[in-house]
Design a protein around this motif. Structure first.
Motif, PDB file in Angstrom:
ATOM      1  N   SER A  24      65.208 -47.007  69.013  1.00 17.66           N
ATOM      2  CA  SER A  24      65.723 -46.439  70.263  1.00 17.66           C
ATOM      3  C   SER A  24      64.818 -45.321  70.738  1.00 17.66           C
ATOM      4  CB  SER A  24      67.126 -45.872  70.060  1.00 17.66           C
ATOM      5  OG  SER A  24      68.038 -46.884  69.768  1.00 17.66           O
ATOM      6  N   PRO A  25      64.703 -45.174  72.056  1.00 15.92           N
ATOM      7  CA  PRO A  25      63.917 -44.057  72.569  1.00 15.92           C
ATOM      8  C   PRO A  25      64.676 -42.746  72.370  1.00 15.92           C
ATOM      9  CG  PRO A  25      64.931 -45.250  74.376  1.00 15.92           C
ATOM     10  CD  PRO A  25      65.243 -46.007  73.117  1.00 15.92           C
ATOM     11  N   ALA A  26      63.929 -41.698  72.109  1.00 16.98           N
ATOM     12  CA  ALA A  26      64.513 -40.371  71.934  1.00 16.98           C
ATOM     13  C   ALA A  26      63.511 -39.347  72.450  1.00 16.98           C
ATOM     14  CB  ALA A  26      64.823 -40.119  70.467  1.00 16.98           C
ATOM     15  N   LEU A  27      64.011 -38.164  72.722  1.00 18.50           N
ATOM     16  CA  LEU A  27      63.135 -37.046  73.040  1.00 18.50           C
ATOM     17  C   LEU A  27      63.232 -36.047  71.899  1.00 18.50           C
ATOM     18  CD1 LEU A  27      63.709 -36.244  76.836  1.00 18.50           C
ATOM     19  CD2 LEU A  27      61.794 -37.437  75.764  1.00 18.50           C
ATOM     20  N   ILE A  28      62.087 -35.649  71.388  1.00 15.72           N
ATOM     21  CA  ILE A  28      62.008 -34.622  70.362  1.00 15.72           C
ATOM     22  C   ILE A  28      61.132 -33.511  70.944  1.00 15.72           C
ATOM     23  CG2 ILE A  28      61.356 -34.062  67.997  1.00 15.72           C
ATOM     24  CD1 ILE A  28      63.632 -36.144  68.201  1.00 15.72           C
ATOM     25  N   ASN A  49      67.680 -34.596  73.430  1.00 16.20           N
ATOM     26  CA  ASN A  49      66.418 -33.853  73.418  1.00 16.20           C
ATOM     27  C   ASN A  49      66.398 -32.820  72.289  1.00 16.20           C
ATOM     28  OD1 ASN A  49      63.869 -32.974  74.080  1.00 16.20           O
ATOM     29  ND2 ASN A  49      64.509 -31.844  75.887  1.00 16.20           N
ATOM     30  N   GLU A  50      66.451 -33.314  71.068  1.00 21.55           N
ATOM     31  CA  GLU A  50      66.483 -32.435  69.894  1.00 21.55           C
ATOM     32  C   GLU A  50      65.179 -31.666  69.747  1.00 21.55           C
ATOM     33  OE1 GLU A  50      69.151 -31.891  68.395  1.00 21.55           O
ATOM     34  OE2 GLU A  50      70.377 -33.689  68.432  1.00 21.55           O
ATOM     35  N   GLY A  51      65.255 -30.533  69.089  1.00 27.61           N
ATOM     36  CA  GLY A  51      64.067 -29.720  68.866  1.00 27.61           C
ATOM     37  C   GLY A  51      63.164 -30.296  67.800  1.00 27.61           C
ATOM     38  N   PHE A  52      63.770 -30.939  66.802  1.00 30.18           N
ATOM     39  CA  PHE A  52      63.015 -31.474  65.678  1.00 30.18           C
ATOM     40  C   PHE A  52      63.596 -32.823  65.284  1.00 30.18           C
ATOM     41  CE2 PHE A  52      62.860 -26.878  65.464  1.00 30.18           C
ATOM     42  CZ  PHE A  52      61.503 -26.637  65.402  1.00 30.18           C
ATOM     43  N   LEU A  53      62.783 -33.688  64.704  1.00 27.72           N
ATOM     44  CA  LEU A  53      63.248 -34.988  64.247  1.00 27.72           C
ATOM     45  C   LEU A  53      64.416 -34.838  63.274  1.00 27.72           C
ATOM     46  CD1 LEU A  53      62.838 -38.029  64.359  1.00 27.72           C
ATOM     47  CD2 LEU A  53      61.177 -37.796  62.502  1.00 27.72           C
ATOM     48  N   GLU A  54      64.371 -33.795  62.442  1.00 25.34           N
ATOM     49  CA  GLU A  54      65.423 -33.561  61.450  1.00 25.34           C
ATOM     50  C   GLU A  54      66.782 -33.281  62.082  1.00 25.34           C
ATOM     51  OE1 GLU A  54      62.525 -31.739  61.504  1.00 25.34           O
ATOM     52  OE2 GLU A  54      61.474 -32.858  59.949  1.00 25.34           O
ATOM     53  N   ASP A  55      66.809 -32.947  63.375  1.00 24.78           N
ATOM     54  CA  ASP A  55      68.074 -32.653  64.069  1.00 24.78           C
ATOM     55  C   ASP A  55      68.774 -33.904  64.582  1.00 24.78           C
ATOM     56  OD1 ASP A  55      67.601 -29.939  63.671  1.00 24.78           O
ATOM     57  OD2 ASP A  55      66.552 -29.732  65.587  1.00 24.78           O
ATOM     58  N   VAL A  56      68.093 -35.046  64.550  1.00 29.65           N
ATOM     59  CA  VAL A  56      68.661 -36.289  65.079  1.00 29.65           C
ATOM     60  C   VAL A  56      69.753 -36.801  64.140  1.00 29.65           C
ATOM     61  CG1 VAL A  56      68.194 -38.707  65.628  1.00 29.65           C
ATOM     62  CG2 VAL A  56      66.564 -36.931  66.296  1.00 29.65           C
ATOM     63  N   HIS A  79      90.886 -38.527  66.012  1.00 23.28           N
ATOM     64  CA  HIS A  79      90.019 -39.668  66.285  1.00 23.28           C
ATOM     65  C   HIS A  79      89.067 -39.863  65.112  1.00 23.28           C
ATOM     66  CE1 HIS A  79      87.480 -36.518  68.368  1.00 23.28           C
ATOM     67  NE2 HIS A  79      86.600 -37.052  67.561  1.00 23.28           N
ATOM     68  N   ALA A  80      88.541 -41.086  65.041  1.00 26.70           N
ATOM     69  CA  ALA A  80      87.619 -41.458  63.980  1.00 26.70           C
ATOM     70  C   ALA A  80      86.367 -42.046  64.616  1.00 26.70           C
ATOM     71  CB  ALA A  80      88.263 -42.496  63.055  1.00 26.70           C
ATOM     72  N   ARG A  81      85.262 -41.919  63.914  1.00 23.17           N
ATOM     73  CA  ARG A  81      84.004 -42.502  64.375  1.00 23.17           C
ATOM     74  C   ARG A  81      83.069 -42.632  63.184  1.00 23.17           C
ATOM     75  NH1 ARG A  81      80.650 -38.127  64.296  1.00 23.17           N
ATOM     76  NH2 ARG A  81      81.585 -36.141  64.838  1.00 23.17           N
ATOM     77  N   LEU A  82      82.092 -43.509  63.333  1.00 22.69           N
ATOM     78  CA  LEU A  82      81.032 -43.618  62.342  1.00 22.69           C
ATOM     79  C   LEU A  82      79.986 -42.551  62.627  1.00 22.69           C
ATOM     80  CD1 LEU A  82      80.484 -47.482  62.252  1.00 22.69           C
ATOM     81  CD2 LEU A  82      81.703 -46.062  60.589  1.00 22.69           C
ATOM     82  N   SER A  83      79.338 -42.078  61.584  1.00 27.46           N
ATOM     83  CA  SER A  83      78.303 -41.074  61.753  1.00 27.46           C
ATOM     84  C   SER A  83      77.318 -41.159  60.595  1.00 27.46           C
ATOM     85  CB  SER A  83      78.926 -39.674  61.810  1.00 27.46           C
ATOM     86  OG  SER A  83      77.963 -38.706  62.138  1.00 27.46           O
ATOM     87  N   VAL A  84      76.132 -40.673  60.836  1.00 26.83           N
ATOM     88  CA  VAL A  84      75.138 -40.524  59.769  1.00 26.83           C
ATOM     89  C   VAL A  84      74.143 -39.450  60.196  1.00 26.83           C
ATOM     90  CG1 VAL A  84      73.539 -42.325  60.580  1.00 26.83           C
ATOM     91  CG2 VAL A  84      73.621 -41.748  58.158  1.00 26.83           C
ATOM     92  N   ASP A  85      73.726 -38.681  59.236  1.00 27.86           N
ATOM     93  CA  ASP A  85      72.723 -37.645  59.441  1.00 27.86           C
ATOM     94  C   ASP A  85      71.565 -37.972  58.500  1.00 27.86           C
ATOM     95  OD1 ASP A  85      71.189 -35.405  59.762  1.00 27.86           O
ATOM     96  OD2 ASP A  85      72.760 -33.975  59.237  1.00 27.86           O
ATOM     97  N   PRO A  86      70.575 -38.746  58.984  1.00 32.05           N
ATOM     98  CA  PRO A  86      69.530 -39.247  58.082  1.00 32.05           C
ATOM     99  C   PRO A  86      68.677 -38.167  57.435  1.00 32.05           C
ATOM    100  CG  PRO A  86      69.055 -39.849  60.368  1.00 32.05           C
ATOM    101  CD  PRO A  86      70.395 -39.192  60.362  1.00 32.05           C
ATOM    102  N   PHE A  87      68.712 -36.945  57.943  1.00 33.10           N
ATOM    103  CA  PHE A  87      67.909 -35.863  57.371  1.00 33.10           C
ATOM    104  C   PHE A  87      68.780 -34.770  56.757  1.00 33.10           C
ATOM    105  CE2 PHE A  87      65.366 -37.791  60.749  1.00 33.10           C
ATOM    106  CZ  PHE A  87      64.228 -38.124  60.031  1.00 33.10           C
ATOM    107  N   ALA A  88      70.018 -35.098  56.439  1.00 31.28           N
ATOM    108  CA  ALA A  88      70.935 -34.110  55.866  1.00 31.28           C
ATOM    109  C   ALA A  88      70.388 -33.568  54.543  1.00 31.28           C
ATOM    110  CB  ALA A  88      72.307 -34.732  55.641  1.00 31.28           C
ATOM    111  N   PRO A  89      70.657 -32.290  54.265  1.00 29.73           N
ATOM    112  CA  PRO A  89      70.194 -31.723  52.995  1.00 29.73           C
ATOM    113  C   PRO A  89      70.830 -32.409  51.775  1.00 29.73           C
ATOM    114  CG  PRO A  89      70.962 -29.982  54.474  1.00 29.73           C
ATOM    115  CD  PRO A  89      71.287 -31.305  55.113  1.00 29.73           C
TER     116      PRO A  89
END
Length: 139
Positions: A24-28, A49-56, A79-89
């Motif tokens: 997907s297109p993104a702005l970093i 438009n995240e500041g860093f890739l790690e914020d996506v 409410h419920a939703r799916l989520s993922v933070d691929p750069f989470a600590p």
């Protein structure tokens, strides 16, 4: 930059999306990039438009649990939703999870915990129906 403008940049042909599902297109920091995106993600990564890739991070559509009545004609309970933070600590947050949000606190559930929660919701629904029958029969 709009999503349409970013799409004109062209999707890299040699960068497979892998298990994530699609690119997907993104702005970093204002720069257009293509990033792996979950098939269920509805986040507008251009608008973020995240500041860093790690914020996506990635989020799915919300599933609402509402109570009828009141103003407006219903009240949101959670409410419920799916989520993922691929750069989470924490490694466990880098895998997709279900978020339950009651308006004051978020609860992160693994797939197994989501099953347990769904079982409890079904039991709650059965009890609610029994309460309604009790009132109906008493009237």
């Amino acid at each position: 930059m709009s999503l349409e403008q970013a799409a004109r940049i062209g999707q890299p042909s040699l960068s497979p999306a892998g298990s994530a599902g699609r690119l997907s297109p993104a702005l970093i920091h204002g720069q257009p990039v293509w990033l792996p995106c979950e098939s269920w993600c509805i986040t507008d990564h251009i608008a973020e438009n995240e500041g860093f890739l790690e914020d996506v991070s990635h989020s799915g559509a919300m599933v609402d649990l509402v109570v009828p009545g009141g103003e407006p004609s219903y009240r949101l309970l959670a409410h419920a939703r799916l989520s993922v933070d691929p750069f989470a600590p924490r490694e466990e947050d880098r895998a997709p999870f279900v978020v339950i949000d009651d308006g004051s606190e978020d609860f992160r559930l693994s797939p197994g915990q989501a099953d347990v929660f769904a079982d409890r919701l079904e039991a709650f629904a059965r009890r609610m129906r029994a309460l309604g029958r009790t009132i109906r029969e008493a009237s």
